[in-house]
Enzyme design. Structure first.
Site, PDB file in Angstrom:
ATOM      1  CG  HIS A   1      -1.774  -1.104   1.192  1.00  0.00           C
ATOM      2  ND1 HIS A   1      -3.392  -0.776   0.989  1.00  0.00           N
ATOM      3  CD2 HIS A   1      -1.843  -2.366   1.382  1.00  0.00           C
ATOM      4  CE1 HIS A   1      -3.935  -2.051   0.800  1.00  0.00           C
ATOM      5  NE2 HIS A   1      -2.933  -3.023   1.041  1.00  0.00           N
TER       6      HIS A   1
ATOM      7  CG  ASP B   1      -4.787   2.175   1.248  1.00  0.00           C
ATOM      8  OD1 ASP B   1      -5.422   1.396   0.341  1.00  0.00           O
ATOM      9  OD2 ASP B   1      -3.919   1.517   1.821  1.00  0.00           O
TER      10      ASP B   1
ATOM     11  CB  THR C   1      -3.071  -0.803  -3.460  1.00  0.00           C
ATOM     12  OG1 THR C   1      -3.724  -1.665  -2.641  1.00  0.00           O
ATOM     13  CG2 THR C   1      -2.682   0.615  -2.845  1.00  0.00           C
TER      14      THR C   1
ATOM     15  CD1 TRP D   1      -1.849  -3.499  -9.001  1.00  0.00           C
ATOM     16  CD2 TRP D   1      -2.332  -5.420 -10.133  1.00  0.00           C
ATOM     17  NE1 TRP D   1      -2.493  -3.283 -10.281  1.00  0.00           N
ATOM     18  CE2 TRP D   1      -2.458  -4.420 -10.915  1.00  0.00           C
ATOM     19  CE3 TRP D   1      -2.314  -6.638 -10.571  1.00  0.00           C
ATOM     20  CZ2 TRP D   1      -2.922  -4.601 -12.288  1.00  0.00           C
ATOM     21  CZ3 TRP D   1      -2.735  -6.953 -11.719  1.00  0.00           C
ATOM     22  CH2 TRP D   1      -2.845  -5.839 -12.655  1.00  0.00           C
TER      23      TRP D   1
HETATM   24  N1  UDP Z   1       9.560  -4.971  -2.640  1.00  0.00           N
HETATM   25  C1  UDP Z   1      11.060  -4.421  -2.928  1.00  0.00           C
HETATM   26  N2  UDP Z   1      11.669  -5.317  -2.286  1.00  0.00           N
HETATM   27  C2  UDP Z   1      11.504  -6.449  -1.419  1.00  0.00           C
HETATM   28  C3  UDP Z   1      10.220  -6.763  -1.362  1.00  0.00           C
HETATM   29  C4  UDP Z   1       9.130  -5.949  -1.972  1.00  0.00           C
HETATM   30  O1  UDP Z   1      11.111  -3.354  -3.584  1.00  0.00           O
HETATM   31  O2  UDP Z   1      12.330  -6.931  -0.829  1.00  0.00           O
HETATM   32  C5  UDP Z   1       8.622  -4.172  -3.337  1.00  0.00           C
HETATM   33  C6  UDP Z   1       7.675  -4.510  -4.481  1.00  0.00           C
HETATM   34  O3  UDP Z   1       8.750  -4.163  -5.606  1.00  0.00           O
HETATM   35  C7  UDP Z   1       6.449  -3.795  -4.651  1.00  0.00           C
HETATM   36  C8  UDP Z   1       6.221  -4.020  -2.845  1.00  0.00           C
HETATM   37  O4  UDP Z   1       7.382  -3.974  -2.265  1.00  0.00           O
HETATM   38  O5  UDP Z   1       6.373  -2.372  -5.041  1.00  0.00           O
HETATM   39  C9  UDP Z   1       5.528  -5.226  -2.772  1.00  0.00           C
HETATM   40  O6  UDP Z   1       4.004  -5.268  -3.167  1.00  0.00           O
HETATM   41  P1  UDP Z   1       3.289  -6.488  -3.642  1.00  0.00           P
HETATM   42  O7  UDP Z   1       1.785  -5.885  -4.240  1.00  0.00           O
HETATM   43  O8  UDP Z   1       4.135  -6.905  -4.948  1.00  0.00           O
HETATM   44  O9  UDP Z   1       3.185  -7.520  -2.580  1.00  0.00           O
HETATM   45  P2  UDP Z   1       2.988  -7.513  -1.006  1.00  0.00           P
HETATM   46  O10 UDP Z   1       4.088  -7.353  -0.417  1.00  0.00           O
HETATM   47  O11 UDP Z   1       2.026  -6.578  -0.736  1.00  0.00           O
HETATM   48  O12 UDP Z   1       2.337  -8.881  -1.056  1.00  0.00           O
HETATM   49  N1  UDP Z   2      -8.555  -5.092   1.669  1.00  0.00           N
HETATM   50  C1  UDP Z   2      -9.590  -4.137   2.151  1.00  0.00           C
HETATM   51  N2  UDP Z   2      -9.817  -4.514   3.706  1.00  0.00           N
HETATM   52  C2  UDP Z   2      -8.935  -5.499   4.260  1.00  0.00           C
HETATM   53  C3  UDP Z   2      -8.322  -5.998   3.295  1.00  0.00           C
HETATM   54  C4  UDP Z   2      -7.966  -5.725   1.961  1.00  0.00           C
HETATM   55  O1  UDP Z   2     -10.140  -3.460   1.803  1.00  0.00           O
HETATM   56  O2  UDP Z   2      -9.000  -5.711   5.306  1.00  0.00           O
HETATM   57  C5  UDP Z   2      -8.552  -4.591  -0.023  1.00  0.00           C
HETATM   58  C6  UDP Z   2      -7.286  -3.775  -0.024  1.00  0.00           C
HETATM   59  O3  UDP Z   2      -7.674  -2.647  -1.232  1.00  0.00           O
HETATM   60  C7  UDP Z   2      -6.445  -4.591  -0.922  1.00  0.00           C
HETATM   61  C8  UDP Z   2      -7.152  -5.815  -1.288  1.00  0.00           C
HETATM   62  O4  UDP Z   2      -8.322  -5.932  -0.686  1.00  0.00           O
HETATM   63  O5  UDP Z   2      -5.721  -3.998  -2.014  1.00  0.00           O
HETATM   64  C9  UDP Z   2      -6.685  -7.184  -1.594  1.00  0.00           C
HETATM   65  O6  UDP Z   2      -6.097  -7.535  -0.380  1.00  0.00           O
HETATM   66  P1  UDP Z   2      -4.824  -8.484  -0.340  1.00  0.00           P
HETATM   67  O7  UDP Z   2      -4.562  -8.764   1.185  1.00  0.00           O
HETATM   68  O8  UDP Z   2      -4.877  -9.352  -1.136  1.00  0.00           O
HETATM   69  O9  UDP Z   2      -3.724  -7.266  -0.743  1.00  0.00           O
HETATM   70  P2  UDP Z   2      -2.627  -6.507   0.412  1.00  0.00           P
HETATM   71  O10 UDP Z   2      -3.470  -5.636   1.505  1.00  0.00           O
HETATM   72  O11 UDP Z   2      -1.804  -7.301   0.827  1.00  0.00           O
HETATM   73  O12 UDP Z   2      -2.291  -5.551  -0.597  1.00  0.00           O
END
Ligand code: UDP
Ligand code: UDP
Length: 467
Positions: free
Chosen positions: A25, A122, A145, A364
């Site tokens: 986020h 957000d 996001t 994403w």
């Molecule tokens: N990221 C990074 N280095 C790391 C791990 C994650 O730069 O070691 C960044 C990645 O490029 C992205 C974000 O952190 O911009 C992670 O977001 P993503 O939606 O891919 O996955 P999440 O961590 O939310 O599961």
């Molecule tokens: N989300 C939300 N409330 C929650 C959890 C998630 O509104 O309690 C939304 C949020 O916009 C997020 C999407 O659901 O981008 C997908 O959630 P996920 O956990 O897969 O992604 P993350 O939060 O790790 O980016």
């Protein structure tokens, strides 16, 4: 307390950006903040204190030292009070705590000068923020996001949960739901927590999407060409009537950082020869699955750069890299690859000419970064929105997805299968060519008069003419 002054017509708009928790986020919000500031907006960035992870606090410090013109507004949370909903995820617990503290922002925002034109918030705080913004007489925008495709599913959730068959088939069922404008969607792609009325994930989504008719616009970190079908369906009220206008402004650009990582090893590798493996900022595979991945990597014979995590929150991660992947694996593969534990600059790695493929959980941000940088993906979704995001990768055609690998913990994916898929990813000229095409389309969306740039600039101009 300073008095608020309405800015003059033509004066730069003042926007407050308000992300929830987690790097997935924070990154897009920081990117949007830098982009708005570089296009002449005054930006106030609301920073929730304390953050869940060290990565969040480190990035905030680094960002404000390289962007001194962006105002940092620290926002201290009230202590978390447990609700009746199922919620054991530290990042979602933070979403709840933030939601319950939003009213405290009123005095902090009402005294800003010049006065705010809008709050960009957000989704997990959309409902509370739109109420706050209405009390402050400012507009609300939401930055989504996740993918437009998963967002469509979120806005369709109220209708979806009325259908008993959906629940029956969820979590591995073979059923499909007919999705307005998007055709049949496998129920097994819907995260089971989303269909559980007692789960905070489901409750948070339903509550917040139901407030979206009140907001002025919905930014999504995607672009028209990439997700045309989902964007069109959202805009044509196919999934939810009365939705605010959809503003696809992605891929969001990277921002200037204090220090880029030093990657001398990568510089020595042949072009497009290295597979990059990373599951984002908050996904730790089980020890057994990590062992299978080590087998897969060795059997594939590919050169690799692997970023491993042993816990969901980085502060809890106490193990050394040799404890996680094993000393013998490190010894055997010394000449073949490197394993890093800790934060790397993922965009910098994806942009490196030596990288030829990306094994990704399909968070994403990772998907859209790979699209922007033209790197084909082997999708290995684990949780949440990741299966739906993997569907986007598959539909666009710049990646592979082995659907029966299941959700995280559902089954142990065999090392031999992992090896086969990595080999297929790294050898496919079709995927590579398609990834380059995607990169070009992403570049076009961002150039002056490109689809995403027009949305962003149009919005900034509309603020100026209204002030
Ligand atoms: N990221 C990074 N280095 C790391 C791990 C994650 O730069 O070691 C960044 C990645 O490029 C992205 C974000 O952190 O911009 C992670 O977001 P993503 O939606 O891919 O996955 P999440 O961590 O939310 O599961
Ligand atoms: N989300 C939300 N409330 C929650 C959890 C998630 O509104 O309690 C939304 C949020 O916009 C997020 C999407 O659901 O981008 C997908 O959630 P996920 O956990 O897969 O992604 P993350 O939060 O790790 O980016």
């Amino acid at each position: 307390m300073a008095t608020t002054t309405k800015s003059e017509k033509g004066a730069p708009p003042h926007l407050a950006l308000f992300p929830c928790a987690g790097m997935g986020h924070l990154m897009p919000f920081l990117r949007l903040a830098a982009m708005l500031a570089s296009r002449g907006c005054i930006v106030t960035f609301i920073t929730v204190q304390p953050t869940v992870s060290a990565a969040e606090s480190d990035h905030l410090s680094s960002f404000f030292s390289t962007h001194p013109h962006i105002k940092r507004l620290d926002f201290q949370l009230l202590p978390y009070k447990k609700s009746k909903f199922l919620n054991d995820d530290p990042f979602f617990i933070q979403f709840e705590a933030i939601g319950n503290s939003v009213h405290l922002l009123h005095p902090l925002l009402s005294c800003l000068s010049p006065s705010l034109s809008a709050i960009v918030a957000d989704l997990p705080v959309a409902s509370r923020v739109s109420q706050l913004a209405s009390d402050l007489s400012v507009s609300t925008f939401i930055l989504i996001t996740t993918s437009a495709r998963f967002f469509s599913l979120m806005v369709y959730l109220p209708q979806l949960t009325q259908d008993k068959n959906t629940k029956k088939n969820a979590g591995g069922g073979n059923g499909y739901i007919e999705f307005p404008g998007l055709g049949p969607m496998p129920v097994s792609s819907i995260p089971p927590a989303m269909l559980d009325d007692n789960n905070f994930f489901a409750v948070s989504i339903s509550t917040n999407v139901s407030s979206l008719f009140k907001v002025k616009g919905i930014f999504i970190n995607t672009f028209n060409w990439f997700e045309a079908e989902a964007i069109e369906s959202l805009n044509s009220s196919g999934v939810a009537p009365h939705l605010a206008p959809i503003l696809p402004v992605g891929p969001l650009e990277s921002f200037e950082i204090e220090q880029a990582s030093d990657l001398p090893w990568l510089d020595e590798q042949a072009p497009e020869s290295v597979v990059f493996i990373s599951f984002g900022s908050r996904t730790a595979l089980s020890k057994d699955q990590i062992r299978e991945l080590t087998t897969g990597l060795e059997k594939s014979g590919c050169t690799f750069l692997w970023v491993v995590k042993a816990s969901k929150v980085d502060k809890d991660d106490k193990e050394g890299v040799e404890d996680i992947v094993g000393e013998s694996f490190l010894g055997r593969t010394k000449k073949k690859g490197i394993v890093i534990k800790g934060w790397v600059n993922q965009e910098q790695i994806l942009a490196h000419p030596a990288i030829g493929g990306f094994v990704s959980h399909c968070g994403w941000n990772s998907v859209i970064e790979a699209a922007r940088l033209g790197v084909p993906i082997l999708a290995w979704p684990q949780n949440g929105d990741q299966r739906i995001n993997a569907e986007v990768v598959e539909k666009v055609g710049f990646g592979l997805w082995v659907r029966d690998w299941g959700w995280m913990g559902e089954k142990l994916v065999d090392g031999n299968h992992i090896a086969d898929s990595i080999t297929e990813l790294m050898l496919s000229q079709n995927l590579r060519a398609r990834a380059k095409e995607v990169k070009e389309k992403a570049r076009q969306a961002r150039e002056i008069n490109g689809s995403s740039e027009r949305f962003l600039q149009g919005l900034i101009d509309s603020f100026k003419s209204k002030e």
